[in-house]
Design a protein around this motif. Structure first.
Motif, PDB file in Angstrom:
ATOM      1  N   MET A 156       0.691  -1.274   0.065  1.00  0.00           N
ATOM      2  CA  MET A 156       0.022   0.026   0.148  1.00  0.00           C
ATOM      3  C   MET A 156       0.777   1.323   0.124  1.00  0.00           C
ATOM      4  SD  MET A 156      -2.698   1.048   2.750  1.00  0.00           S
ATOM      5  CE  MET A 156      -2.627   2.876   3.309  1.00  0.00           C
ATOM      6  N   THR A 157       0.769   2.264  -0.826  1.00  0.00           N
ATOM      7  CA  THR A 157       1.361   3.522  -0.784  1.00  0.00           C
ATOM      8  C   THR A 157       0.594   4.616  -0.260  1.00  0.00           C
ATOM      9  OG1 THR A 157       0.591   3.906  -2.985  1.00  0.00           O
ATOM     10  CG2 THR A 157       2.423   2.846  -3.221  1.00  0.00           C
ATOM     11  N   ALA A 158       1.157   5.514   0.359  1.00  0.00           N
ATOM     12  CA  ALA A 158       0.861   6.599   0.978  1.00  0.00           C
ATOM     13  C   ALA A 158      -0.083   7.673  -0.072  1.00  0.00           C
ATOM     14  CB  ALA A 158       1.672   7.395   1.826  1.00  0.00           C
ATOM     15  N   THR A 159      -1.185   8.275   0.397  1.00  0.00           N
ATOM     16  CA  THR A 159      -1.669   9.015  -0.587  1.00  0.00           C
ATOM     17  C   THR A 159      -0.905  10.312  -0.440  1.00  0.00           C
ATOM     18  OG1 THR A 159      -3.293  10.082   1.109  1.00  0.00           O
ATOM     19  CG2 THR A 159      -3.962   8.241  -0.061  1.00  0.00           C
ATOM     20  N   THR A 160      -1.207  11.118  -1.429  1.00  0.00           N
ATOM     21  CA  THR A 160      -0.392  12.572  -1.143  1.00  0.00           C
ATOM     22  C   THR A 160      -0.512  13.030   0.050  1.00  0.00           C
ATOM     23  OG1 THR A 160      -0.683  12.474  -3.661  1.00  0.00           O
ATOM     24  CG2 THR A 160       0.209  14.552  -2.654  1.00  0.00           C
ATOM     25  N   ASP A 161      -1.695  13.264   0.529  1.00  0.00           N
ATOM     26  CA  ASP A 161      -1.971  13.953   1.716  1.00  0.00           C
ATOM     27  C   ASP A 161      -1.577  13.406   2.905  1.00  0.00           C
ATOM     28  OD1 ASP A 161      -3.418  15.901   0.194  1.00  0.00           O
ATOM     29  OD2 ASP A 161      -5.437  15.011   0.847  1.00  0.00           O
ATOM     30  N   GLU A 162      -1.409  12.068   2.929  1.00  0.00           N
ATOM     31  CA  GLU A 162      -0.547  11.314   4.150  1.00  0.00           C
ATOM     32  C   GLU A 162       0.596  11.462   3.953  1.00  0.00           C
ATOM     33  OE1 GLU A 162      -2.101   7.357   3.132  1.00  0.00           O
ATOM     34  OE2 GLU A 162      -3.792   7.574   4.403  1.00  0.00           O
ATOM     35  N   ARG A 163       1.292  11.282   2.756  1.00  0.00           N
ATOM     36  CA  ARG A 163       2.823  11.825   2.542  1.00  0.00           C
ATOM     37  C   ARG A 163       3.083  12.900   3.156  1.00  0.00           C
ATOM     38  NH1 ARG A 163       4.550  10.839  -3.062  1.00  0.00           N
ATOM     39  NH2 ARG A 163       4.428   8.619  -2.621  1.00  0.00           N
ATOM     40  N   TYR A 164       2.576  14.053   2.630  1.00  0.00           N
ATOM     41  CA  TYR A 164       2.738  15.477   3.019  1.00  0.00           C
ATOM     42  C   TYR A 164       2.575  15.492   4.356  1.00  0.00           C
ATOM     43  CZ  TYR A 164       2.425  20.407   3.488  1.00  0.00           C
ATOM     44  OH  TYR A 164       2.503  21.798   3.870  1.00  0.00           O
ATOM     45  N   GLU A 165       1.458  15.078   5.224  1.00  0.00           N
ATOM     46  CA  GLU A 165       1.534  15.082   6.552  1.00  0.00           C
ATOM     47  C   GLU A 165       2.548  14.498   7.418  1.00  0.00           C
ATOM     48  OE1 GLU A 165      -0.455  17.235   8.559  1.00  0.00           O
ATOM     49  OE2 GLU A 165      -1.266  17.741   6.551  1.00  0.00           O
ATOM     50  N   LYS A 166       3.135  13.081   6.967  1.00  0.00           N
ATOM     51  CA  LYS A 166       4.304  12.342   7.317  1.00  0.00           C
ATOM     52  C   LYS A 166       5.617  13.270   7.128  1.00  0.00           C
ATOM     53  CE  LYS A 166       6.061   9.332   9.849  1.00  0.00           C
ATOM     54  NZ  LYS A 166       5.486   9.414  11.223  1.00  0.00           N
ATOM     55  N   ILE A 167       5.651  13.892   6.080  1.00  0.00           N
ATOM     56  CA  ILE A 167       6.854  14.646   5.704  1.00  0.00           C
ATOM     57  C   ILE A 167       7.064  15.979   6.856  1.00  0.00           C
ATOM     58  CG2 ILE A 167       7.939  16.347   4.243  1.00  0.00           C
ATOM     59  CD1 ILE A 167       6.858  14.236   1.877  1.00  0.00           C
ATOM     60  N   LYS A 168       5.699  16.455   6.921  1.00  0.00           N
ATOM     61  CA  LYS A 168       5.534  17.906   7.752  1.00  0.00           C
ATOM     62  C   LYS A 168       5.856  17.415   9.426  1.00  0.00           C
ATOM     63  CE  LYS A 168       2.805  21.921   8.839  1.00  0.00           C
ATOM     64  NZ  LYS A 168       1.682  22.642   8.394  1.00  0.00           N
ATOM     65  N   GLU A 169       5.399  16.184   9.693  1.00  0.00           N
ATOM     66  CA  GLU A 169       5.754  15.932  11.212  1.00  0.00           C
ATOM     67  C   GLU A 169       7.159  15.557  11.390  1.00  0.00           C
ATOM     68  OE1 GLU A 169       4.587  11.401  12.933  1.00  0.00           O
ATOM     69  OE2 GLU A 169       3.211  12.513  12.157  1.00  0.00           O
ATOM     70  N   ILE A 170       7.857  14.809  10.488  1.00  0.00           N
ATOM     71  CA  ILE A 170       9.133  14.495  10.405  1.00  0.00           C
ATOM     72  C   ILE A 170      10.072  15.716  10.551  1.00  0.00           C
ATOM     73  CG2 ILE A 170      11.344  13.839   9.202  1.00  0.00           C
ATOM     74  CD1 ILE A 170       9.288  11.517   8.182  1.00  0.00           C
ATOM     75  N   VAL A 171       9.689  16.779   9.553  1.00  0.00           N
ATOM     76  CA  VAL A 171      10.476  18.433   9.591  1.00  0.00           C
ATOM     77  C   VAL A 171      10.362  19.096  10.901  1.00  0.00           C
ATOM     78  CG1 VAL A 171      10.479  20.273   8.360  1.00  0.00           C
ATOM     79  CG2 VAL A 171      10.481  18.387   7.020  1.00  0.00           C
ATOM     80  N   CYS A 172       9.017  19.160  11.326  1.00  0.00           N
ATOM     81  CA  CYS A 172       8.821  19.871  12.727  1.00  0.00           C
ATOM     82  C   CYS A 172       9.641  19.065  13.709  1.00  0.00           C
ATOM     83  CB  CYS A 172       7.391  19.695  12.760  1.00  0.00           C
ATOM     84  SG  CYS A 172       6.580  20.947  11.583  1.00  0.00           S
ATOM     85  N   GLU A 173       9.636  17.835  13.996  1.00  0.00           N
ATOM     86  CA  GLU A 173      10.399  16.950  14.823  1.00  0.00           C
ATOM     87  C   GLU A 173      11.790  17.273  14.946  1.00  0.00           C
ATOM     88  OE1 GLU A 173      11.327  12.544  16.114  1.00  0.00           O
ATOM     89  OE2 GLU A 173       9.157  12.830  15.638  1.00  0.00           O
ATOM     90  N   ILE A 174      12.257  17.270  13.844  1.00  0.00           N
ATOM     91  CA  ILE A 174      14.069  17.413  13.640  1.00  0.00           C
ATOM     92  C   ILE A 174      14.144  19.018  13.914  1.00  0.00           C
ATOM     93  CG2 ILE A 174      15.891  17.558  11.823  1.00  0.00           C
ATOM     94  CD1 ILE A 174      14.461  14.938  10.958  1.00  0.00           C
ATOM     95  N   LEU A 175      13.445  19.911  13.574  1.00  0.00           N
ATOM     96  CA  LEU A 175      13.660  21.440  13.537  1.00  0.00           C
ATOM     97  C   LEU A 175      13.130  21.970  15.121  1.00  0.00           C
ATOM     98  CD1 LEU A 175      13.052  22.786   9.893  1.00  0.00           C
ATOM     99  CD2 LEU A 175      15.186  22.012  11.027  1.00  0.00           C
ATOM    100  N   GLU A 176      12.496  20.949  15.688  1.00  0.00           N
ATOM    101  CA  GLU A 176      11.879  21.288  17.009  1.00  0.00           C
ATOM    102  C   GLU A 176      10.898  22.388  16.958  1.00  0.00           C
ATOM    103  OE1 GLU A 176      15.381  21.899  19.532  1.00  0.00           O
ATOM    104  OE2 GLU A 176      15.797  19.618  19.315  1.00  0.00           O
ATOM    105  N   LEU A 177       9.861  22.220  16.019  1.00  0.00           N
ATOM    106  CA  LEU A 177       8.865  23.297  15.956  1.00  0.00           C
ATOM    107  C   LEU A 177       7.731  22.680  15.912  1.00  0.00           C
ATOM    108  CD1 LEU A 177      10.578  24.811  12.446  1.00  0.00           C
ATOM    109  CD2 LEU A 177      10.616  25.977  14.565  1.00  0.00           C
ATOM    110  N   GLU A 178       6.568  23.616  16.071  1.00  0.00           N
ATOM    111  CA  GLU A 178       5.175  23.335  16.290  1.00  0.00           C
ATOM    112  C   GLU A 178       4.871  23.157  14.515  1.00  0.00           C
ATOM    113  OE1 GLU A 178       3.414  22.331  18.756  1.00  0.00           O
ATOM    114  OE2 GLU A 178       5.382  22.789  20.082  1.00  0.00           O
ATOM    115  N   GLU A 179       3.718  22.392  14.184  1.00  0.00           N
ATOM    116  CA  GLU A 179       3.241  22.046  13.058  1.00  0.00           C
ATOM    117  C   GLU A 179       2.829  23.353  12.678  1.00  0.00           C
ATOM    118  OE1 GLU A 179       1.572  18.675  11.605  1.00  0.00           O
ATOM    119  OE2 GLU A 179       2.577  17.412  12.873  1.00  0.00           O
ATOM    120  N   ASP A 180       2.217  24.317  13.426  1.00  0.00           N
ATOM    121  CA  ASP A 180       1.551  25.552  12.787  1.00  0.00           C
ATOM    122  C   ASP A 180       2.407  26.348  12.607  1.00  0.00           C
ATOM    123  OD1 ASP A 180       2.288  26.058  15.360  1.00  0.00           O
ATOM    124  OD2 ASP A 180       0.079  26.810  16.071  1.00  0.00           O
ATOM    125  N   GLU A 181       3.911  26.516  12.906  1.00  0.00           N
ATOM    126  CA  GLU A 181       4.789  27.305  12.821  1.00  0.00           C
ATOM    127  C   GLU A 181       5.584  27.059  11.355  1.00  0.00           C
ATOM    128  OE1 GLU A 181       7.827  28.103  15.908  1.00  0.00           O
ATOM    129  OE2 GLU A 181       6.852  26.306  16.807  1.00  0.00           O
TER     130      GLU A 181
END
Length: 84
Positions: A1-26
């Motif tokens: 099963m492949t992730a939908t574009t929206d699911e992929r985007y959300e996961k990418i955002k989650e990873i980026v925010c975690e590494i940059l130590e930012l809140e998702e709304d930032e």
């Protein structure tokens, strides 16, 4: 099963925010990691490695120059996943 574009985007955002130590709304699709959020090259490598692990893809380090915001990262991940 492949992730939908929206699911992929959300996961990418989650990873980026975690590494940059930012809140998702930032982080917006076009906010720049280095200029707007103070990310350094080590963080960029961390993001790249985490994305490779999460999506089981290989991203060439030359793509880092495009991975300056969520839009760029999403495009690189989509292209790498399609080429797999």
């Amino acid at each position: 099963m492949t992730a939908t574009t929206d699911e992929r985007y959300e996961k990418i955002k989650e990873i980026v925010c975690e590494i940059l130590e930012l809140e998702e709304d930032e982080v917006t699709e076009t906010s720049l990691f280095r200029e707007d959020h103070g990310a350094d090259s080590l963080r960029a490598i961390e993001i790249l490695a985490s994305l490779e692990k999460e999506f089981k893809i290989t991203i060439d380090q030359s793509e880092l120059s495009r991975m300056v915001n969520l839009k760029g990262v999403t495009e690189v991940v989509a292209e790498s996943a399609a080429a797999k």
